[in-house]
Design an enzyme around this catalytic site. Structure first.
Site, short mmCIF file in Angstrom:
data_model
loop_
_atom_site.label_atom_id
_atom_site.label_comp_id
_atom_site.label_asym_id
_atom_site.label_seq_id
_atom_site.Cartn_x
_atom_site.Cartn_y
_atom_site.Cartn_z
N CYS A 40 -5.96 -50.67 53.83
CA CYS A 40 -5.30 -51.15 55.04
C CYS A 40 -6.30 -51.82 55.97
O CYS A 40 -7.50 -51.77 55.74
CB CYS A 40 -4.64 -49.98 55.76
SG CYS A 40 -5.86 -48.72 56.19
N CYS A 55 -8.80 -49.52 57.36
CA CYS A 55 -9.86 -49.16 56.43
C CYS A 55 -11.03 -50.12 56.57
O CYS A 55 -12.19 -49.72 56.48
CB CYS A 55 -9.38 -49.24 54.99
SG CYS A 55 -7.94 -48.25 54.66
N ASP A 66 -5.37 -39.09 19.53
CA ASP A 66 -6.57 -38.30 19.38
C ASP A 66 -6.32 -37.06 20.24
O ASP A 66 -5.47 -37.09 21.13
CB ASP A 66 -7.76 -39.12 19.89
CG ASP A 66 -8.99 -38.27 20.05
OD1 ASP A 66 -9.33 -37.59 19.10
OD2 ASP A 66 -9.59 -38.31 21.13
N ASP A 68 -10.05 -41.84 22.98
CA ASP A 68 -11.00 -42.04 24.08
C ASP A 68 -12.45 -41.97 23.64
O ASP A 68 -13.33 -42.37 24.38
CB ASP A 68 -10.78 -40.98 25.15
CG ASP A 68 -11.32 -39.64 24.73
OD1 ASP A 68 -11.10 -39.27 23.57
OD2 ASP A 68 -11.98 -38.98 25.53
N ASP A 87 -13.25 -42.51 17.87
CA ASP A 87 -11.96 -43.19 17.77
C ASP A 87 -12.10 -44.71 17.73
O ASP A 87 -11.13 -45.41 17.46
CB ASP A 87 -11.06 -42.85 18.98
CG ASP A 87 -10.82 -41.37 19.08
OD1 ASP A 87 -10.52 -40.77 18.05
OD2 ASP A 87 -10.96 -40.83 20.19
#
Lengths: 736, 52
Positions: free
Chosen positions: A47, A50, A451, A635, A639
Site C-alpha cells: 500500500c 508501506c 513425491d 521438490d 525428483d
C-alpha cells in the site's frame, strides 16, 4: 513522519540513485565499488503507507544513502555504504513490521534489463502511431476522396507505412526467415508475405493512381500482431522474473577458514582444498568431506529421506544438504559450477530440450493454416489470370487481398491473450507459470505422480502420541527441545508451546551433536535424543515411525513418536484429483513405513517407497509409453529428472532451485490446494483457445469468398481485422 | 482544399510529438513500477525522491 527529512539531509539524494535500478547496479559494480547495492524482497508491501514506512525506516539507518521501494515487484533497493550489511536492513524492516529477504543482486541483474520487452514495446508504439495516422488518411479515402487528393493521401500513407512496416515487421521477418531455413511454414511466413505483398501492391497502385491501397491494412496487421507478441513476452517475463527471485533468495556465500580467521566469501571464490565452516541450521554450500565436527544432516531435498543422518569425519556431503545440530568443518572438493547440485541442473537443461518435441496448439493451427492460405491465394491469382486473359494487375490485387484478409491477425492474438489472462488468474491463486505451453499440457493431464517428503508433506515432523505421555515429560521435552535446531526437537518445543505447557526449569542445557540435548533438572540429568544415547531399547531398523526418547531420573525412558505433517491442502487435492477421475501415484525415496502411512492417510492406492531418482524417471517413461499424460509434483533433487520427464510438472517454492528450474510451474505458497483449480483453469483456457481459433476461422469463411471474387476493399480488410482481433481478445478476457 | 497542405503536416507533427514522448517514457524507465507510481502520487507527504 520525520524519516523523509532525515533522508533529505543525507548526501547524494539529488542524484536519486535508487531509480535506475538494475543496469545501474551492474555499472556501479565496476565504476564505484564504494557503493553497496542491496536488494531485498518485501512480499508484504502492498500500500501507499508501506512505501513511506519502509523507505523511511531504512533511510534512517546510518550509512544508507537512499532506499526505494518498487511496489510492482515488491522489492526494496538500498544504496548504502559498504559497511552496511543486509542483516541491519532486515532488522530495520522487522522493527516496522515487515519481513525482508535478501536477494542476490547479481542473479537479479541478469533478468532485469528486459531488452527484448522494451524493443517489442517500442516497435508496438511506432506501429500504433503509424496506424492512427494512416487510418485518418484512409477514412478520407473511404469517404470518397477522388483523383489527385486520393493520390496525395496514398503517397502520404505510403511515406508513413513503408518505414513502419520495415521497422515494426522485423520480428516477423526474422522469425519467418528462420522457419523457412528450417524448411517449415510457421505462422510468421504468411504474416511476412502479407506485410510485404500488401506494401508492394499498394506502392504499385499508388504509382498508377489506383483506387485501392492497403497501407492501412499492412500497418494495422503489424500493430495487432505485435500486440499479441508483446503480451506473450510479458507473461513469460513476469514468470521468469519471479522464478529468478526465488533463485536469488539463496545468496551464495560460505564461511571460509583462512590463516587470518573466518571470512564470509562468495562461493565463486572457493577452490577445492579450502576449508569452510558450516553452522548448524544452514545449508552446506559446497561438495566436500567432513574434516571435523559432529552433527546430523538432512538430505530430504536430495534423496527424499525424511530422517536426518548422523555424520562423522571423513563422510562426503553434497551442496544443498542441511546441517542440523553441530558446526562442521568441511574440506571443499567441488564448489560453484562443479557441484552435484549444478551438474543436476545441467542435466535438467538437457531434459528440457527434449521436451521441445511438444507442438503447441498455435503451431498445430499454423501448420494446418499456412498451406491452405497460400494455396487459396495462388488459386485466386491463377483463376483471375485465366478469367481476365492475363491481367496481372487485377490478379495480383485479388491475391494480395486474399492474403491480407486471411492473415492470422486474430490467430496471432488467440493464444497469447488467453495465456495472459489465465496466467494472471493463476498467479493470483499462487501458481507461477514458467513455460508458454504449460497450460495446454496441464489441460491434457490424466495421471498425477506425487513425491512425498517436501511435496505432500512439509518435511517438518509432528509428534502424535503426546496424549499418552505424562504432562511432565512434555514440559521437559519442550524445555530441552528449545535448545536445539534439530527438527524433532523444534517440533517438540512447538507442540509444548501450542498446548500451553510451561517448559520445565532445566539448567546447564547442552547439545551433544549427533546424539541429542541434555540438561540438569531437579538435581538429576535429563536427556532427549537417540534411543541408544538416553539408555532406551532402540527400535528395529524397519520401524514405520520416527521417534525420539526422553530419559529422566526415576522413570523409564519414554518415546515421542513423530509423523511428517501434511502440507495444507494435500488431502483436499488428492480427493479433488480422484474425483476428477485421475490416476494418482506416490513415488518416494523414503523408507517403506512412512510412505505407506502417508499413502493410507491420503487414500492413494498406488505407492512405491525407496525409489531411486533413475527409477522415478523410468516409471514416468513407462507411464508415458502407456499413453498416460503425467503431471509430476516434486521438490527435491531426486525428483528433477522425473519433473523434466513428465508431460507437465509443478514444484513448491520451498523446493530446491534445480527442481524449480526443471518444472513448468512453481507453487508460491505452502498450500497445495491451488493445483486442483489450476487444472480446471487450464482446461478452460484450452477451450477458449479453440474458441478463438474457431472465431477467426469464422471471419475468414465470411471474408475470403468476398476477396476471391474481387470485391474486397481496404475498408473490408480493416473491418475484418479489427473486429476479429477485438472479439478474440474479449473472449480471452472472460477467463479473468 | 488548400488547408490540407497545412493540416496534414500539423497532424503528423503532433503525432510525432506523441511518439517522441512515448520513446522518452520508455527510455526513462517509467514502466518499471506502475503500481508504486500510482500509489506514490496519492501520498500526502512531499515526495522528495522523484524519479529523475
Amino acid at each position: 513522519m520525520n524519516a523523509p527529512i532525515a533522508l533529505a539531509e543525507a548526501p547524494g539524494i539529488a542524484a536519486c540513485p535508487a531509480c535506475a535500478v538494475a543496469p545501474a547496479a551492474v555499472r556501479q559494480g565496476s565504476r564505484a565499488p564504494s557503493r553497496a547495492r542491496i536488494v531485498l524482497a518485501v512480499p508484504a508491501a502492498h500500500c501507499a503507507a508501506c512505501i513511506g514506512a519502509l523507505e523511511g525506516a531504512v533511510a534512517a539507518l546510518p550509512g544508507v544513502r537512499a532506499a526505494r521501494l518498487n511496489l510492482t515487484l515488491r522489492r526494496l533497493y538500498v544504496d548504502a555504504a559498504p559497511e552496511v550489511g543486509a542483516e541491519a536492513i532486515v532488522a530495520a524492516l522487522a522493527r516496522v513490521g515487515y519481513e525482508g529477504f535478501e536477494l542476490d543482486a547479481a542473479t537479479l541483474a541478469a533478468v532485469e534489463t528486459d531488452a527484448e520487452g522494451r524493443d517489442l514495446l517500442m516497435r508496438l508504439g511506432v506501429a500504433g502511431f503509424a496506424m492512427m495516422n494512416v487510418m485518418l488518411l484512409s477514412v478520407a479515402v473511404w469517404s470518397g476522396a477522388e483523383a489527385a487528393t486520393r493520390d496525395l493521401f496514398h503517397w502520404i500513407s505510403g511515406a508513413i507505412a513503408l518505414p513502419t512496416v520495415a521497422f515494426a515487421g522485423q520480428p516477423f521477418f526474422r522469425s519467418a526467415l528462420r522457419s523457412l531455413r528450417a524448411r517449415r511454414l510457421g505462422m510468421d511466413v504468411p504474416i511476412s508475405l502479407a506485410l510485404i505483398l500488401a506494401s508492394a501492391i499498394s506502392v504499385y497502385e499508388t504509382l498508377h493512381s489506383g483506387r485501392h491501397a492497403y497501407f492501412d491494412a499492412a500497418v494495422m496487421l503489424a500493430f495487432f500482431l505485435l500486440a499479441g507478441r508483446y503480451l506473450d513476452h510479458r507473461t513469460r517475463a513476469i514468470a521468469r522474473s519471479a522464478a529468478q527471485e526465488l533463485a536469488a533468495l539463496e545468496v551464495p556465500r560460505a564461511i571460509r577458514i583462512g590463516p587470518a580467521g573466518d571470512a564470509v566469501v562468495a562461493i565463486e571464490a572457493l577452490v577445492p582444498g579450502d576449508l569452510v565452516r558450516v553452522l548448524p541450521g544452514t545449508r552446506i554450500p559446497v561438495d566436500g568431506t567432513i574434516e571435523a565436527g559432529e552433527s546430523e544432516i538432512d538430505r530430504a531435498l536430495l534423496t527424499g529421506e525424511s530422517m536426518p543422518q548422523p555424520t562423522a569425519p571423513g563422510l562426503g556431503v553434497g551442496a544443498g544438504e542441511m546441517n542440523l545440530t553441530g558446526a562442521l568443518v568441511v574440506r571443499v572438493t567441488a564448489a560453484g559450477a562443479a557441484t552435484t547440485l549444478r551438474r543436476m541442473a545441467d542435466l535438467v537443461a538437457l531434459a528440457e530440450s527434449a521436451r521441445t518435441r511438444y507442438t503447441s496448439l498455435a503451431d498445430r493451427a499454423a501448420r494446418a493454416y499456412s498451406p491452405v492460405v497460400h494455396l487459396v491465394a495462388l488459386a485466386s491469382l491463377g483463376g483471375w489470370l485465366q478469367a481476365t486473359g492475363g491481367d496481372w494487375r487485377v490478379a495480383l490485387n485479388v491475391a494480395a487481398a486474399v492474403l491480407i484478409i486471411t492473415c492470422p491477425c486474430a490467430l496471432g492474438l488467440a493464444v497469447p491473450a488467453v495465456v495472459t489472462a489465465a496466467s494472471g488468474r493463476l498467479y493470483r491463486a499462487g501458481l507461477l507459470i514458467k513455460s508458454g505451453t504449460a497450460l495446454e499440457r496441464l489441460a491434457a493431464v490424466d495421471t498425477v505422480v506425487f513425491d512425498k517428503t517436501g511435496t505432500l508433506t512439509l518435511g517438518t515432523p509432528r509428534p502424535v502420541n503426546l496424549d499418552l505421555l505424562p504432562p511432565e515429560a512434555l514440559a521437559l521435552a519442550g524445555a530441552l527441545g528449545a535448545g536445539s535446531a534439530h527438527p524433532l526437537a523444534q517440533a517438540l518445543a512447538q507442540a509444548a508451546r501450542a498446548r500451553g505447557v510451561a517448559p520445565a526449569e532445566v539448567a546447564a542445557l547442552r547439545e551433544v551433536p549427533g546424539q541429542g540435548v541434555e540438561g540438569c533438572w531437579q538435581g538429576g540429568r535429563v536427556r532427549l535424543g537417540r534411543a541408544g544415547w538416553v539408555g532406551a531399547e532402540p527400535a528395529g531398523a524397519g520401524a514405520a515411525t520416527t521417534a525420539t526418547w526422553l530419559a529422566r531420573p526415576g522413570a523409564a525412558p519414554v518415546a515421542f513418536v513423530f509423523e511428517d505433517s501434511l502440507r495444507p491442502g494435500a488431502e483436499a487435492l488428492v480427493r479433488d484429483l480422484q474425483a476428477q477421475g485421475m490416476r494418482v501415484l506416490l513415488l518416494s525415496g523414503d523408507a517403506p513405513g512412512p510412505v505407506a502411512a502417508i499413502a493410507a492417510r491420503l487414500g492413494i492406492a498406488e505407492h512405491a517407497a525407496a525409489v531411486l531418482p533413475e527409477e522415478k524417471v523410468a516409471r514416468l517413461q513407462a507411464l508415458a509409453a502407456e499413453g498416460q499424460r503425467v503431471l509430476m509434483l516434486g521438490d527435491g533433487l531426486n525428483d528433477t529428472g522425473a519433473l523434466a520427464q513428465a508431460h507437465v510438472s509443478i514444484s513448491p517454492a520451498s523446493g530446491l532451485d534445480a527442481a524449480r528450474a526443471a518444472s513448468d510451474m512453481v507453487l508460491m505458497g505452502r498450500d497445495l490446494a491451488p493445483v486442483g483449480p489450476a487444472i480446471r483453469t487450464a482446461r478452460l483456457s484450452v477451450r477458449r483457445i479453440r474458441e478463438n481459433f474457431a472465431l477467426s476461422a469464422l471471419y475468414n469463411i465470411v471474408a475470403v469468398p468476398v476477396a476471391i471474387v474481387g470485391l474486397a476493399s481496404p475498408l473490408l480488410a480493416a473491418l475484418a481485422m479489427s473486429l476479429s482481433s477485438v472479439t478474440v481478445t474479449l473472449n480471452a478476457l472472460r477467463l479473468r | 482544399m488548400e488547408v490540407l497542405a497545412l493540416l496534414i503536416p500539423v497532424s503528423l507533427v503532433l503525432g510525432g510529438v506523441g511518439l517522441a514522448a512515448f520513446f522518452w517514457t520508455l527510455r526513462s524507465r517509467q514502466y518499471d513500477d506502475p503500481e508504486g507510481d500510482a500509489r506514490r502520487i496519492l501520498r500526502d507527504e512531499w515526495d522528495d525522491r522523484p524519479q529523475p
